[in-house]
Design a protein around this motif. Sequence first.
Motif, PDB file in Angstrom:
ATOM      1  N   ALA A 113       0.838  -1.207   0.000  1.00 12.11           N
ATOM      2  CA  ALA A 113       0.000   0.000   0.000  1.00 12.11           C
ATOM      3  C   ALA A 113       0.870   1.253   0.000  1.00 12.11           C
ATOM      4  O   ALA A 113       0.591   2.208  -0.735  1.00 12.11           O
ATOM      5  CB  ALA A 113      -0.927  -0.008   1.208  1.00 12.11           C
ATOM      6  N   LEU A 114       1.927   1.260   0.804  1.00  7.76           N
ATOM      7  CA  LEU A 114       2.825   2.418   0.838  1.00  7.76           C
ATOM      8  C   LEU A 114       3.540   2.585  -0.501  1.00  7.76           C
ATOM      9  O   LEU A 114       3.777   3.704  -0.958  1.00  7.76           O
ATOM     10  CB  LEU A 114       3.831   2.279   1.974  1.00  7.76           C
ATOM     11  CG  LEU A 114       3.247   2.356   3.384  1.00  7.76           C
ATOM     12  CD1 LEU A 114       4.314   2.041   4.428  1.00  7.76           C
ATOM     13  CD2 LEU A 114       2.625   3.714   3.650  1.00  7.76           C
ATOM     14  N   ALA A 115       3.875   1.480  -1.133  1.00 10.10           N
ATOM     15  CA  ALA A 115       4.544   1.541  -2.436  1.00 10.10           C
ATOM     16  C   ALA A 115       3.637   2.159  -3.493  1.00 10.10           C
ATOM     17  O   ALA A 115       4.118   2.729  -4.479  1.00 10.10           O
ATOM     18  CB  ALA A 115       4.988   0.147  -2.858  1.00 10.10           C
ATOM     19  N   ALA A 116       2.329   2.083  -3.290  1.00  9.08           N
ATOM     20  CA  ALA A 116       1.382   2.681  -4.245  1.00  9.08           C
ATOM     21  C   ALA A 116       1.493   4.203  -4.278  1.00  9.08           C
ATOM     22  O   ALA A 116       0.987   4.837  -5.212  1.00  9.08           O
ATOM     23  CB  ALA A 116      -0.039   2.259  -3.901  1.00  9.08           C
ATOM     24  N   THR A 124       6.958  15.115  -4.512  1.00  5.84           N
ATOM     25  CA  THR A 124       8.373  15.294  -4.823  1.00  5.84           C
ATOM     26  C   THR A 124       9.288  14.832  -3.698  1.00  5.84           C
ATOM     27  O   THR A 124      10.441  14.508  -3.939  1.00  5.84           O
ATOM     28  CB  THR A 124       8.693  16.773  -5.130  1.00  5.84           C
ATOM     29  OG1 THR A 124       8.350  17.564  -4.000  1.00  5.84           O
ATOM     30  CG2 THR A 124       7.942  17.254  -6.360  1.00  5.84           C
ATOM     31  N   THR A 125       8.780  14.816  -2.468  1.00  7.02           N
ATOM     32  CA  THR A 125       9.585  14.422  -1.317  1.00  7.02           C
ATOM     33  C   THR A 125       8.795  13.434  -0.475  1.00  7.02           C
ATOM     34  O   THR A 125       7.678  13.728  -0.055  1.00  7.02           O
ATOM     35  CB  THR A 125       9.944  15.653  -0.452  1.00  7.02           C
ATOM     36  OG1 THR A 125      10.601  16.618  -1.273  1.00  7.02           O
ATOM     37  CG2 THR A 125      10.845  15.263   0.698  1.00  7.02           C
ATOM     38  N   ALA A 142       9.084  -3.980  -2.619  1.00  7.16           N
ATOM     39  CA  ALA A 142       7.961  -3.111  -2.985  1.00  7.16           C
ATOM     40  C   ALA A 142       8.274  -1.657  -2.634  1.00  7.16           C
ATOM     41  O   ALA A 142       8.010  -0.748  -3.425  1.00  7.16           O
ATOM     42  CB  ALA A 142       6.686  -3.568  -2.277  1.00  7.16           C
ATOM     43  N   LEU A 143       8.851  -1.459  -1.463  1.00  6.98           N
ATOM     44  CA  LEU A 143       9.212  -0.093  -1.058  1.00  6.98           C
ATOM     45  C   LEU A 143      10.342   0.457  -1.925  1.00  6.98           C
ATOM     46  O   LEU A 143      10.367   1.647  -2.245  1.00  6.98           O
ATOM     47  CB  LEU A 143       9.602  -0.074   0.420  1.00  6.98           C
ATOM     48  CG  LEU A 143       8.460  -0.360   1.396  1.00  6.98           C
ATOM     49  CD1 LEU A 143       8.999  -0.503   2.814  1.00  6.98           C
ATOM     50  CD2 LEU A 143       7.400   0.719   1.327  1.00  6.98           C
ATOM     51  N   ALA A 144      11.273  -0.408  -2.315  1.00  6.37           N
ATOM     52  CA  ALA A 144      12.373   0.039  -3.174  1.00  6.37           C
ATOM     53  C   ALA A 144      11.861   0.506  -4.531  1.00  6.37           C
ATOM     54  O   ALA A 144      12.471   1.363  -5.170  1.00  6.37           O
ATOM     55  CB  ALA A 144      13.387  -1.090  -3.346  1.00  6.37           C
ATOM     56  N   ALA A 145      10.717  -0.014  -4.959  1.00  6.17           N
ATOM     57  CA  ALA A 145      10.140   0.395  -6.244  1.00  6.17           C
ATOM     58  C   ALA A 145       9.703   1.860  -6.232  1.00  6.17           C
ATOM     59  O   ALA A 145       9.498   2.445  -7.292  1.00  6.17           O
ATOM     60  CB  ALA A 145       8.959  -0.506  -6.598  1.00  6.17           C
ATOM     61  N   LEU A 146       9.602   2.441  -5.044  1.00  4.01           N
ATOM     62  CA  LEU A 146       9.255   3.864  -4.964  1.00  4.01           C
ATOM     63  C   LEU A 146      10.270   4.733  -5.691  1.00  4.01           C
ATOM     64  O   LEU A 146       9.950   5.820  -6.153  1.00  4.01           O
ATOM     65  CB  LEU A 146       9.146   4.294  -3.495  1.00  4.01           C
ATOM     66  CG  LEU A 146       7.883   3.879  -2.756  1.00  4.01           C
ATOM     67  CD1 LEU A 146       8.065   4.044  -1.256  1.00  4.01           C
ATOM     68  CD2 LEU A 146       6.707   4.695  -3.246  1.00  4.01           C
ATOM     69  N   ALA A 149       9.328   6.312  -9.009  1.00  2.00           N
ATOM     70  CA  ALA A 149       8.252   7.308  -9.139  1.00  2.00           C
ATOM     71  C   ALA A 149       8.769   8.486  -9.957  1.00  2.00           C
ATOM     72  O   ALA A 149       9.841   9.030  -9.679  1.00  2.00           O
ATOM     73  CB  ALA A 149       7.790   7.764  -7.766  1.00  2.00           C
ATOM     74  N   SER A 150       8.008   8.865 -10.947  1.00  2.00           N
ATOM     75  CA  SER A 150       8.478   9.885 -11.898  1.00  2.00           C
ATOM     76  C   SER A 150       8.613  11.273 -11.288  1.00  2.00           C
ATOM     77  O   SER A 150       9.442  12.060 -11.737  1.00  2.00           O
ATOM     78  CB  SER A 150       7.549   9.935 -13.111  1.00  2.00           C
ATOM     79  OG  SER A 150       6.247  10.288 -12.701  1.00  2.00           O
ATOM     80  N   THR A 151       7.830  11.593 -10.271  1.00  2.00           N
ATOM     81  CA  THR A 151       7.875  12.948  -9.714  1.00  2.00           C
ATOM     82  C   THR A 151       8.784  13.078  -8.501  1.00  2.00           C
ATOM     83  O   THR A 151       9.112  14.188  -8.107  1.00  2.00           O
ATOM     84  CB  THR A 151       6.462  13.415  -9.312  1.00  2.00           C
ATOM     85  OG1 THR A 151       5.934  12.504  -8.345  1.00  2.00           O
ATOM     86  CG2 THR A 151       5.540  13.481 -10.519  1.00  2.00           C
ATOM     87  N   LEU A 152       9.198  11.954  -7.904  1.00  2.00           N
ATOM     88  CA  LEU A 152      10.007  12.026  -6.679  1.00  2.00           C
ATOM     89  C   LEU A 152      11.402  12.566  -6.950  1.00  2.00           C
ATOM     90  O   LEU A 152      12.106  12.097  -7.843  1.00  2.00           O
ATOM     91  CB  LEU A 152      10.129  10.644  -6.024  1.00  2.00           C
ATOM     92  CG  LEU A 152       9.043  10.232  -5.064  1.00  2.00           C
ATOM     93  CD1 LEU A 152       9.348   8.867  -4.472  1.00  2.00           C
ATOM     94  CD2 LEU A 152       8.837  11.241  -3.970  1.00  2.00           C
TER      95      LEU A 152
END
Length: 166
Positions: A113-116, A124-125, A142-146, A149-152
């Motif tokens: 859920a957090l990875a979503a 951005t942060t 799953a968390l590493a997949a964050l 994210a294109s905007t982070l």
Amino acid sequence: FFSVLHRCKMFLRLSDDELQYISDYVQTATMSRVCLRFWGLLHGRHVSCNVTGHTIPETMAKIKGTDVYSAVIRCTEMNDDSVQALAELKETDVRSLTLSLPTSKVGDMGAQALAALRAAPRLTTLTLDLCGHELEYSSTQALAALRHASTLESLTINLNSKLPRY
């Protein structure tokens, strides 16, 4: 006294955009309490709150209904089901998000859920404090997949677990 008063008058002459930029840099609700004009402009822009598994739906409804720039949410007594409610933040325009879940029980479903949050359009942060959790390998992946994210622009995940004493 008069130099302070003069500086206050100068501060009140700033445009709304300038006040928002300053408020976004500081990322606290303090400026919204200066005067009625600032309250109307900045109230609710920066949120800091404590939530539990029972109060999370109410908190998410408040955040989703406003233009929140930054949010610091400290979560206690939460399980995977209530952590999944945090994934609703991906449907907001929040730009800076800090989630602290030190005493919550985050498992594989909660980590997913957090990875979503990687789908949040303006985020951005992101800072996730999962200190003290014993996550499975699939949860950490799953968390590493964050990171994709294109905007982070900034991602911090604290996974330090409590080390056993010998």
